[in-house]
Design a protein around this motif. Structure first.
Motif, short mmCIF file in Angstrom:
data_model
loop_
_atom_site.label_atom_id
_atom_site.label_comp_id
_atom_site.label_asym_id
_atom_site.label_seq_id
_atom_site.Cartn_x
_atom_site.Cartn_y
_atom_site.Cartn_z
N UNK A 31 0.72 -1.09 -0.19
CA UNK A 31 -0.03 0.05 -0.12
C UNK A 31 0.81 1.20 0.00
N UNK A 32 2.04 1.26 0.57
CA UNK A 32 3.01 2.44 1.13
C UNK A 32 3.89 2.46 -0.05
N UNK A 33 3.95 1.67 -1.19
CA UNK A 33 5.04 1.90 -2.12
C UNK A 33 5.41 2.81 -2.81
N UNK A 34 4.03 3.79 -3.10
CA UNK A 34 4.10 4.74 -3.84
C UNK A 34 4.75 6.09 -2.97
N UNK A 35 4.87 5.68 -1.70
CA UNK A 35 5.44 6.94 -0.91
C UNK A 35 6.73 6.77 -0.31
N UNK A 36 7.45 7.76 0.15
CA UNK A 36 8.79 7.64 0.45
C UNK A 36 8.99 7.99 1.74
N UNK A 37 10.20 7.76 2.48
CA UNK A 37 10.48 8.18 3.70
C UNK A 37 9.79 7.48 4.95
N UNK A 38 9.09 6.60 4.99
CA UNK A 38 8.46 5.85 5.86
C UNK A 38 9.18 4.77 6.34
N UNK A 39 8.89 4.30 7.55
CA UNK A 39 9.65 3.19 8.12
C UNK A 39 8.54 2.47 8.76
N UNK A 40 8.59 1.00 8.75
CA UNK A 40 7.75 0.10 9.79
C UNK A 40 8.49 -0.58 10.77
N UNK A 41 7.84 -0.61 11.81
CA UNK A 41 8.53 -1.42 12.64
C UNK A 41 7.58 -2.20 13.43
N UNK A 42 7.95 -3.39 13.92
CA UNK A 42 6.93 -4.25 14.93
C UNK A 42 7.61 -4.69 16.12
N UNK A 43 6.53 -5.01 17.05
CA UNK A 43 6.81 -5.45 18.39
C UNK A 43 5.89 -6.30 19.05
N UNK A 44 6.38 -7.50 19.32
CA UNK A 44 5.45 -8.45 19.60
C UNK A 44 5.93 -8.91 21.16
N UNK A 45 6.39 -7.86 21.72
CA UNK A 45 6.71 -8.18 23.17
C UNK A 45 5.70 -7.26 24.21
N UNK A 46 4.68 -7.14 23.66
CA UNK A 46 3.54 -6.36 24.16
C UNK A 46 2.16 -7.11 24.52
N UNK A 47 1.57 -6.71 25.28
CA UNK A 47 0.24 -7.59 25.84
C UNK A 47 -0.88 -6.32 26.02
N UNK A 48 -2.12 -6.75 25.73
CA UNK A 48 -3.06 -5.70 26.00
C UNK A 48 -3.73 -5.90 27.22
N UNK A 49 -3.78 -5.11 28.12
CA UNK A 49 -4.57 -5.10 29.47
C UNK A 49 -5.80 -4.28 29.34
N UNK A 50 -7.02 -4.78 29.97
CA UNK A 50 -8.23 -4.35 29.58
C UNK A 50 -9.24 -4.23 30.75
N UNK A 51 -9.82 -3.19 31.31
CA UNK A 51 -10.67 -3.05 32.25
C UNK A 51 -12.18 -2.97 31.59
N UNK A 52 -12.95 -3.48 32.07
CA UNK A 52 -14.50 -3.85 31.18
C UNK A 52 -15.48 -3.38 32.23
N UNK A 53 -16.57 -2.86 32.02
CA UNK A 53 -17.56 -2.58 32.79
C UNK A 53 -18.71 -1.51 32.47
N UNK A 54 -20.11 -2.08 32.27
CA UNK A 54 -20.96 -0.97 31.89
C UNK A 54 -21.06 0.22 32.98
N UNK A 55 -20.83 -0.12 34.00
CA UNK A 55 -20.74 1.01 35.01
C UNK A 55 -19.97 2.21 34.60
#
Lengths: 404, 404
Positions: free
Chosen positions: A321-345
């Motif tokens: 998708x980004x092939x036509x643009x210049x100067x960007x860089x993509x990095x990935x990190x799989x050492x993360x976790x998502x922590x969530x709190x849920x409540x209708x209150x």
């Protein structure tokens, strides 16, 4: 009329099947008529997939469904035999016989219709019908499966059609404020709303298949989750909590380690590029989560998460998708976790976010990005901090069992 | 168009399924279109029956069929996957999808019709369709099975409908003059007639399911029996032997140890009592064989054999039917075996019986009763004498391989 569903770990052995038959018999003796939906026995589905991989490097989804559908037919027939052995008038049906019509997306079909006339006719003649979960047929007569956890979906769909209550039995005694493996004194909820469970299950709590909860919500099916082999009270999933119940601000806390953070910096192309990127990812069936953008000094940065394992597809899609643009860089990190709190209150209680951040802050847990909805706050933390973060939040929001 | 059938021992492992896929691929490359009928993998059917007995003391036949039908669906899906993996355009179908209509006798249904339109439509689009053997559906959509060996019947029925040749592959290389386990130098037959095989298989030679041969005979289906995993020439089963072939007097010799001799002496009540007895036994589905009656000095004696294991049912039936008569006594003997010689040549060759009796006489084998048909002579001998009797007859009628 009651719909019950027994998961794979509940029908793993002949002894368990006999025990379930006894359980069902008691309900019949109380005057109830039951539609019982079963999963495949224990590890059957995985074993069948192993077999498939031994005869083919890339099993056709159509044939895989033909193969996997045998698992539920086996357990349904066995449970029906066992019920009849106890003198209960029961009969088993597969998706073909019951007209469980689905779309034609093999391995991930969606239920379109169920022939309730047959169900009703059968239940006029006997007390129990045992139905194969997880499977369906297309209008052309091809066998389909509904994807992992699909038996929950089968059960709730039948309950919705029949206007019945749906009881989901498994090896878990109900829905907890957090994973008891992380917090041994996590509290079992007596009541929880569809919306909360949807947030909880899509975040990896695996209590109920989220498609099943969506259907339950849409048709207002009363869902009851409990342990197969204990009489302990389970959890009732409802549209709105009973009025007498003091509404907790936060109902549950979860963590999902199955996350990969993708960052594009700087992100050129503005809204067009971003729109093209997310469209391309959606076309490949990749769920994107935790999107955040930052504008700093004319440069913009884009961060989002995808489930782990999707790394290579995401990278190639970004590069395309980004092939036509210049100067960007993509990095990935799989050492993360998502922590969530849920409540209708949360909706009616200000200051929840502040308490959420303070609790993590006190534990000196670093946050890598946050997103919120009306009933949820999520943040990315280091995988190694995830359990500590969950415990801090459980403590903060008072979600443990009250100690006497 | 060719119909092939692979037995359970030929599809017992993923490796075997892949090897069969390779074999089928060669035939497709030679320009053939194939309908491949498969049995359940290895011991699957027995294992499923074991499971059934673990959940029920007396599994309902209807549920047993629901259970057993999964075995063939599993192997059909796996073979189709494996074929597609080799680039062969294949698809699997179960009895439901193919409209394999049967009677409603669960566990022992008979094929009534097959929807050949679907078969033909599918074979226009691809090279191979893989079909579940052994199973069918009733017009009401109930799953049935055809009884032991039913996959042969499925294959021959499809071949009959399609006007195709039928190839039956198993772990046996063809039809022999006698069981190679008893006579190591037994001869493999190049040709044998339907009638001979019918006599051979109903006598326990287990080369082909007799119902399959009956259908082949009725519709003149060319049947070829050969080994799955060798290119050795098999046996062709035909209506009449080729004219150039020198017709042997005796084609094969078999023994069936699965026999129980029942004797009622004296047998009162004359023809009425006998008729009532055999009617009652037939009503209970018991096949009676080797009936002989003797009149001696005004008393008559009745002897017949049934398959072993039917002893208790036979005894209770005899006691029921004979209750109104006095003075009779029933005895049973399960230490007998039936030894038979079969051959279409017998009809035109006198003196076969004499040679049969002389051969046994020379070996000092005692005979406990004899019955004959146009192409068969059978006698009861002590179980311990059975193999010796077979070898004597094989020798007498020159049925061993010619030694060079």
């Amino acid at each position: 009329m009651i719909v019950q569903k027994y998961g794979g770990s509940s029908v793993a052995t002949p002894e368990m099947i006999r025990a379930i038959a006894e359980k069902i018999k008691k309900r019949v003796e109380e005057g109830e008529k039951l539609i019982v939906v079963v999963s495949a026995m224990g590890k059957t589905t995985n074993n069948l997939i192993d077999l498939a991989n031994q005869v083919s490097s890339d099993p056709l989804p159509r044939e895989l469904d033909m193969l996997l559908a045998t698992g539920e037919q086996t357990s349904a027939a066995l449970l029906s035999m066992s019920l009849n052995d106890l003198g209960v008038q029961a009969v088993s049906y597969n998706a073909f016989q019951l007209g469980m019509i689905t779309t034609g997306t093999f391995c991930n079909a969606r239920i379109v219709d169920i022939d309730m006339k047959k169900v009703e006719r059968e239940l006029n003649q006997r007390d129990v019908i045992v139905v194969t979960g997880f499977q369906g047929i297309t209008p052309e007569g091809e066998i389909t499966t509904l994807g992992r956890g699909g038996s929950d979906t089968s059960a709730v769909a039948i309950a919705a059609k029949a206007g019945a209550r749906c009881e989901i039995y498994s090896d878990v005694a109900g829905i907890y404020t957090c994973d008891p493996k992380i917090c041994p004194n996590a509290q079992k909820l007596d009541y929880v709303t569809y919306n909360e469970v949807l947030e909880l299950s899509s975040m990896g709590a695996k209590v109920l298949h989220s498609r099943a909860v969506e259907i339950a919500k849409k048709y207002n099916v009363e869902l009851y989750c409990a342990s197969t082999f204990s009489d302990e009270r389970g959890t009732l999933v409802v549209g709105t909590l009973p009025e007498w119940l003091e509404q907790p601000v936060v109902t549950g806390v979860t963590s999902d380690p199955n996350q990969r953070k993708v960052t594009i910096s700087p992100m050129p192309g503005g809204i067009q590029a971003m729109s093209a990127l997310f469209t391309a990812l959606a076309d490949k069936g990749i769920n994107v989560d935790m999107i955040s953008t930052v504008n700093d000094n004319g440069h913009s940065y884009l961060t989002f998460t995808v489930v782990e394992g999707k790394g290579p597809v995401v990278r190639s899609t970004v590069e395309e998708v980004m092939a036509s643009y210049d100067g960007w860089r993509v990095t990935e990190d799989d050492k993360v976790a998502k922590v969530s709190a849920v409540g209708v209150g949360m909706e009616s209680a200000p200051g929840v976010a502040a308490r959420f951040f303070s609790a993590l802050c006190r534990e000196q847990i670093r946050m890598y990005g946050t997103s919120t909805s009306e009933i949820k706050i999520s943040t990315l933390v280091a995988k190694t901090d995830a359990n500590r973060a969950v415990r801090a939040l459980v403590h903060e929001f008072g979600l443990t069992e009250v100690e006497n």
